[in-house]
Design a protein around this motif. Structure first.
Motif, PDB file in Angstrom:
ATOM      1  N   UNK A  14       0.859  -1.283   0.013  1.00 28.04           N
ATOM      2  CA  UNK A  14      -0.013  -0.169  -0.588  1.00 28.04           C
ATOM      3  C   UNK A  14       0.942   1.417   0.032  1.00 28.04           C
ATOM      4  N   UNK A  15       2.577   1.172   0.680  1.00 26.02           N
ATOM      5  CA  UNK A  15       2.456   2.419   1.266  1.00 26.02           C
ATOM      6  C   UNK A  15       3.769   2.143  -0.420  1.00 26.02           C
ATOM      7  N   UNK A  16       3.759   1.432  -1.647  1.00 28.91           N
ATOM      8  CA  UNK A  16       4.686   1.388  -1.993  1.00 28.91           C
ATOM      9  C   UNK A  16       3.753   2.229  -3.864  1.00 28.91           C
ATOM     10  N   UNK A  17       2.087   2.105  -3.311  1.00 33.85           N
ATOM     11  CA  UNK A  17       1.412   2.655  -4.531  1.00 33.85           C
ATOM     12  C   UNK A  17       1.546   4.183  -4.390  1.00 33.85           C
ATOM     13  N   UNK A  18       2.885   5.393  -3.835  1.00 37.33           N
ATOM     14  CA  UNK A  18       2.777   6.357  -3.934  1.00 37.33           C
ATOM     15  C   UNK A  18       1.802   6.566  -3.209  1.00 37.33           C
ATOM     16  N   UNK A  19       1.667   8.424  -3.892  1.00 33.08           N
ATOM     17  CA  UNK A  19       0.139   9.253  -3.024  1.00 33.08           C
ATOM     18  C   UNK A  19      -0.437   8.725  -2.898  1.00 33.08           C
ATOM     19  N   UNK A  20      -1.062   8.615  -1.240  1.00 35.16           N
ATOM     20  CA  UNK A  20      -2.503   8.476  -1.322  1.00 35.16           C
ATOM     21  C   UNK A  20      -3.221   9.130  -1.654  1.00 35.16           C
ATOM     22  N   UNK A  21      -3.231   9.770  -2.140  1.00 33.39           N
ATOM     23  CA  UNK A  21      -5.189  10.711  -3.000  1.00 33.39           C
ATOM     24  C   UNK A  21      -4.799  10.683  -4.302  1.00 33.39           C
ATOM     25  N   UNK A  22      -3.305  10.022  -5.249  1.00 33.24           N
ATOM     26  CA  UNK A  22      -3.530  10.748  -6.115  1.00 33.24           C
ATOM     27  C   UNK A  22      -3.271   8.818  -7.010  1.00 33.24           C
ATOM     28  N   UNK A  23      -2.356   7.877  -6.248  1.00 37.67           N
ATOM     29  CA  UNK A  23      -2.234   6.298  -7.048  1.00 37.67           C
ATOM     30  C   UNK A  23      -3.860   5.637  -7.305  1.00 37.67           C
ATOM     31  N   UNK A  24      -3.443   4.628  -8.111  1.00 33.70           N
ATOM     32  CA  UNK A  24      -5.094   4.267  -9.008  1.00 33.70           C
ATOM     33  C   UNK A  24      -4.571   2.469  -7.824  1.00 33.70           C
ATOM     34  N   UNK A  25      -5.217   2.260  -7.249  1.00 35.61           N
ATOM     35  CA  UNK A  25      -5.427   0.245  -7.561  1.00 35.61           C
ATOM     36  C   UNK A  25      -6.268  -0.052  -8.068  1.00 35.61           C
ATOM     37  N   UNK A  26      -6.490  -0.828  -9.511  1.00 32.38           N
ATOM     38  CA  UNK A  26      -6.949  -1.221  -9.781  1.00 32.38           C
ATOM     39  C   UNK A  26      -7.929  -2.913  -9.524  1.00 32.38           C
ATOM     40  N   UNK A  27      -9.138  -3.039  -9.920  1.00 32.00           N
ATOM     41  CA  UNK A  27      -9.506  -4.460  -9.408  1.00 32.00           C
ATOM     42  C   UNK A  27      -8.289  -5.700  -9.293  1.00 32.00           C
ATOM     43  N   UNK A  28      -7.758  -5.643 -10.731  1.00 33.34           N
ATOM     44  CA  UNK A  28      -6.800  -6.796 -10.477  1.00 33.34           C
ATOM     45  C   UNK A  28      -5.397  -6.782  -9.214  1.00 33.34           C
ATOM     46  N   UNK A  29      -5.112  -5.348  -9.019  1.00 31.65           N
ATOM     47  CA  UNK A  29      -4.225  -5.396  -7.852  1.00 31.65           C
ATOM     48  C   UNK A  29      -4.638  -6.006  -6.650  1.00 31.65           C
ATOM     49  N   UNK A  30      -5.663  -5.389  -6.656  1.00 30.30           N
ATOM     50  CA  UNK A  30      -6.539  -5.806  -5.293  1.00 30.30           C
ATOM     51  C   UNK A  30      -6.940  -6.647  -4.952  1.00 30.30           C
ATOM     52  N   UNK A  31      -7.058  -7.952  -6.195  1.00 26.14           N
ATOM     53  CA  UNK A  31      -7.713  -8.969  -6.039  1.00 26.14           C
ATOM     54  C   UNK A  31      -6.123  -9.474  -5.745  1.00 26.14           C
ATOM     55  N   UNK A  32      -4.737  -9.339  -6.758  1.00 22.60           N
ATOM     56  CA  UNK A  32      -3.920  -9.935  -6.043  1.00 22.60           C
ATOM     57  C   UNK A  32      -3.143  -9.615  -4.442  1.00 22.60           C
ATOM     58  N   UNK A  33      -3.230  -8.578  -4.492  1.00 22.70           N
ATOM     59  CA  UNK A  33      -3.352  -8.455  -3.199  1.00 22.70           C
ATOM     60  C   UNK A  33      -4.043  -9.082  -1.712  1.00 22.70           C
ATOM     61  N   UNK A  34      -5.227  -9.104  -2.181  1.00 25.82           N
ATOM     62  CA  UNK A  34      -6.200  -9.589  -1.381  1.00 25.82           C
ATOM     63  C   UNK A  34      -5.457 -11.574  -0.833  1.00 25.82           C
ATOM     64  N   UNK A  35      -4.470 -12.263  -2.270  1.00 29.22           N
ATOM     65  CA  UNK A  35      -4.291 -12.997  -2.439  1.00 29.22           C
ATOM     66  C   UNK A  35      -3.729 -13.143  -1.854  1.00 29.22           C
ATOM     67  N   UNK A  36      -2.098 -12.414  -1.608  1.00 31.20           N
ATOM     68  CA  UNK A  36      -1.001 -12.651  -0.968  1.00 31.20           C
ATOM     69  C   UNK A  36      -0.860 -12.256   0.572  1.00 31.20           C
ATOM     70  N   UNK A  37      -2.119 -11.572   0.935  1.00 31.90           N
ATOM     71  CA  UNK A  37      -2.852 -11.358   2.343  1.00 31.90           C
ATOM     72  C   UNK A  37      -2.996 -12.801   2.961  1.00 31.90           C
ATOM     73  N   UNK A  38      -3.793 -13.426   2.366  1.00 30.34           N
ATOM     74  CA  UNK A  38      -4.433 -15.310   2.207  1.00 30.34           C
ATOM     75  C   UNK A  38      -3.271 -15.352   2.365  1.00 30.34           C
ATOM     76  N   UNK A  39      -2.553 -16.203   1.715  1.00 30.04           N
ATOM     77  CA  UNK A  39      -0.679 -16.656   1.491  1.00 30.04           C
ATOM     78  C   UNK A  39      -0.177 -16.146   2.977  1.00 30.04           C
ATOM     79  N   UNK A  40      -0.138 -15.038   3.082  1.00 35.08           N
ATOM     80  CA  UNK A  40       0.967 -14.192   4.348  1.00 35.08           C
ATOM     81  C   UNK A  40      -0.115 -14.793   5.179  1.00 35.08           C
ATOM     82  N   UNK A  41      -0.839 -15.415   5.499  1.00 35.89           N
ATOM     83  CA  UNK A  41      -1.425 -15.833   6.975  1.00 35.89           C
ATOM     84  C   UNK A  41      -1.535 -17.039   7.006  1.00 35.89           C
TER      85      UNK A  41
END
Length: 88
Positions: free
Chosen positions: A58-85
């Protein structure tokens, strides 16, 4: 056909609906880093705590008000989070 969804299908539907719930706040098809962080804090308090890389991504995405996380990236992050746990 109105067959009842399986547990896995309901879980996937929930992950998708949460993205759209937070993205809709700004009438758009992406999340900002701030919106993603809000989603993690409010909807994934346990998952967010056990996975350090999620915060880092989330921090690496850049400017908190300008950066955009599209659905595919969100889905990947959810998968990474689940794998990590799962590994802990």
């Amino acid at each position: 056909m109105s067959a009842e969804l399986t547990d896995v299908e309901r879980a996937i539907e929930t992950v998708i609906n949460q993205f759209h719930c937070y993205a809709v706040k700004g009438q758009k098809e992406y999340l900002t880093p701030n919106e993603m962080q809000e989603l993690v804090v409010q909807k994934l308090p346990h998952l967010g705590k056990c996975v350090g890389p999620l915060d880092e991504k989330i921090e690496c995405m850049g400017d908190p008000d300008e950066a955009k996380l599209e659905f595919g990236e969100y889905w990947d992050m959810m998968g990474d989070a689940a794998k990590g746990c799962r590994r802990k």
